[in-house]
Write an enzyme that holds these catalytic residues in place. Structure first.
Site, PDB file in Angstrom:
ATOM      1  CB  SER A 153      -0.910   0.034   1.228  1.00 45.03           C
ATOM      2  OG  SER A 153      -1.640   1.251   1.208  1.00 45.03           O
ATOM      3  CE  LYS A 187      -3.391  -2.276  -0.325  1.00 41.16           C
ATOM      4  NZ  LYS A 187      -3.305  -2.239  -1.741  1.00 41.16           N
ATOM      5  CG  HIS A 233      -4.734  -0.701   4.024  1.00 45.24           C
ATOM      6  ND1 HIS A 233      -4.979  -0.114   2.788  1.00 45.24           N
ATOM      7  CD2 HIS A 233      -3.925   0.162   4.672  1.00 45.24           C
ATOM      8  CE1 HIS A 233      -4.356   1.038   2.709  1.00 45.24           C
ATOM      9  NE2 HIS A 233      -3.701   1.235   3.841  1.00 45.24           N
ATOM     10  CG  ASN A 234      -7.108  -1.375  -0.315  1.00 46.01           C
ATOM     11  OD1 ASN A 234      -6.119  -1.121   0.367  1.00 46.01           O
ATOM     12  ND2 ASN A 234      -7.020  -1.563  -1.608  1.00 46.01           N
ATOM     13  CD  GLU A 256      -7.217   3.473   0.405  1.00 48.33           C
ATOM     14  OE1 GLU A 256      -6.246   2.751   0.727  1.00 48.33           O
ATOM     15  OE2 GLU A 256      -7.493   3.704  -0.784  1.00 48.33           O
TER      16      GLU A 256
END
Ligand code: NDP
Length: 478
Positions: free
Chosen positions: A130, A184, A187-188, A191
């Site tokens: 990222s 990940k 995480h997104n 986000e």
């Protein structure tokens, strides 16, 4: 010529920058791209780093240029292209070579690929990266899934290229097979929520308080010096302050309100639903992007329905309301992170990953898009309360929720009263209100389910009458 210690396939935006980063940190790297012109252009632009880069125009040349056992990073379009690339590579690799997929893979594909290589002599690592273009070039956050042994073999180079926070590299092995790509993905998802909540607050400032882009930029700039300090708040100020070179107006007023998405947000929601873990703020953010893309339908709907007839947005104490917005954003952000970490905790149990929550928060403190000092607080909270069922019941975050949820309530109420859409902020508030209430309302649902489907229920007094007194003729099975 001396062989490279690592190879990289795919010189698009991310791969090219990652390759330069790897070379800059003193590693010799062989590179290959499906379209050879791209490789040539990359090499020509590499300047002083050319000495450490071996450009290759065929896969055979590429494999021969790397010292065995070879670590090979694939940084290409996610999905079928990765399977196609692996199929071309496999016959020319040797035992103990490691294929590292660094794209935004679905973790289920990563698990399949990991299993597919299990008895082949080759190893597979699924690695979430990222930080976008800038992160890839100067230090991304790196989330690794694979065997600990394969990670040990690439740890030195990966930690050398990762972002650094307080002297610690933002790179870690998180578990086997799909662990890195799962983290990940979440995480997104977080986000998405972070960005949507910022956009909703911007909407209240723009359409409620009638502030201009540069006035709103100043508010975000101020907040970036406080507890909301983060990359996303920082770039929001920059975006709001930028002028359109064509019209001279704020560029943000010239950008169409239609947001794109590539899939990781949606995957977070699918997986959280699959596991039965609520991630309502993330869901709301993903849905908000979908609604944003329905521009023509929204325009038609406004034509038919009009905007809601609401009282004028009057704020008695503007400064106090802006402080409320700051605290509301902080509270809602806590909700989104709590949900993301709860999803990871459940996935860790389901997939036997033992995901280390404090380590995940640690490697997100720099390099990635959601980087912020807030993640440092999450690291501390999970380190001090490793068994906590949810971030919001750790002592530090319980205090934040208690300090800020009244502001979130006032902000959501004001927005709802004035017809301003705040789906993600409202979802976070609904999550807090449901999660902290020991006696909820699902007793009615259980009664209904038993009535129409004879599903039975548990009793509050523990006695064992498992059906209601509806009588056999009343119930309808469905
Ligand atoms: P680009 O579109 O810039 O580059 C795509 C690359 O994939 C090119 O090198 C292209 O080669 C190659 N490619 C496409 N199809 C194939 C195929 N069938 N076989 C071999 N190579 C192929 O993408 P990005 O660099 O932005 O993204 C790469 C990966 O990184 C993706 O998985 C993306 O989701 C992920 N990612 C992107 C981030 C970003 O901010 N952009 C952030 C984090 C992850 P060719 O030149 O021949 O077309």
């Amino acid at each position: 010529m001396e062989q490279a210690e690592i190879g990289l396939i795919g010189l698009g935006v991310m791969g090219a920058n990652l390759a330069l980063n790897i070379a800059e940190k003193g590693n010799r790297i062989a590179v290959f791209n499906r379209t050879p012109e791209v490789t040539r252009a990359f090499y020509e632009a590499a300047g002083a780093l050319q000495d450490r880069i071996i450009p290759c125009e065929t896969l055979e040349e590429f494999v021969a240029a790397i010292r065995p056992p070879r670590p090979i990073i694939i940084m290409i379009k996610a999905g079928d292209p990765v399977d196609q690339q692996m199929a071309l590579l496999r016959p020319i690799l040797s035992d103990n070579d490691i294929i590292i997929d660094a794209g935004n893979a679905n973790f289920r594909d990563t698990m399949r690929r990991f299993d597919g290589l299990k008895d082949s002599g080759l190893t597979f690592i699924g690695m979430g990266v990222s930080g976008g273009e800038e992160g890839a070039r100067n230090g991304p956050s790196i989330m690794v899934g694979g065997t600990p042994e394969s990670y040990a073999r690439v740890e030195k180079v990966l930690t050398s290229i990762a972002a650094v926070y307080d002297g610690a590299p933002c790179c870690a092995w998180l578990g086997t097979d799909g662990a890195g790509h799962f983290v990940k993905t979440i995480h997104n998802g977080i986000e998405y929520a972070d960005m949507q909540m910022i956009a909703e607050i911007y909407g209240i400032l723009r359409d409620g308080l009638n502030m201009s882009a540069s006035e709103i930029a100043n508010v975000f700039g101020e907040w970036n010096r406080g507890r909301l300090n983060s990359y996303l708040i920082e770039i929001t100020e920059i975006v709001l302050n930028a002028a359109d070179p064509i019209t001279g107006k704020p560029i943000v007023d010239m950008i169409l309100d239609q947001a794109g998405q590539k899939g990781t947000g949606k995957w977070s929601v699918i997986e959280s639903q699959q596991m039965g873990v609520p991630a309502t703020a993330i869901e709301a953010a993903v849905a908000a992007r979908s609604i944003s893309s329905m521009k023509a339908e929204r325009e038609a709907a406004e034509g038919i329905l009009g905007l809601p007839k609401v009282p004028e947005f009057v704020v008695e104490d503007r400064a106090a309301f802006i402080k409320d917005l700051e605290n509301a954003l902080l509270a809602a952000k806590v909700g989104a992170y709590a949900q993301g970490f709860a999803v990871m905790a459940q996935a860790s149990r389901e997939f036997n990953w033992s995901l280390p929550m404090p380590v995940i928060a640690k490697i997100w403190r720099a390099g990635c898009i959601i980087r912020s000092q807030f993640l440092d607080e999450i690291t501390t909270a999970f380190t001090e309360a490793p068994e906590a069922a949810n971030l919001i019941v750790t002592p530090a975050f319980a205090d934040i929720v208690k300090d800020t949820d009244a502001a979130l309530r006032r902000v959501v109420s004001a927005a709802v009263l004035h017809g301003l859409p705040v789906p993600a902020l409202a979802s976070a508030l609904g999550y807090f209100d449901s999660y902290r209430r020991a006696r909820g309302t699902a007793n009615v649902i259980q009664g209904q389910r038993d009535f129409f489907g004879a599903h039975g229920f548990d009793r509050v007094d523990g006695a064992d009458a498992h059906h209601g007194p509806w009588g056999s003729g009343l119930g309808h099975k469905s």
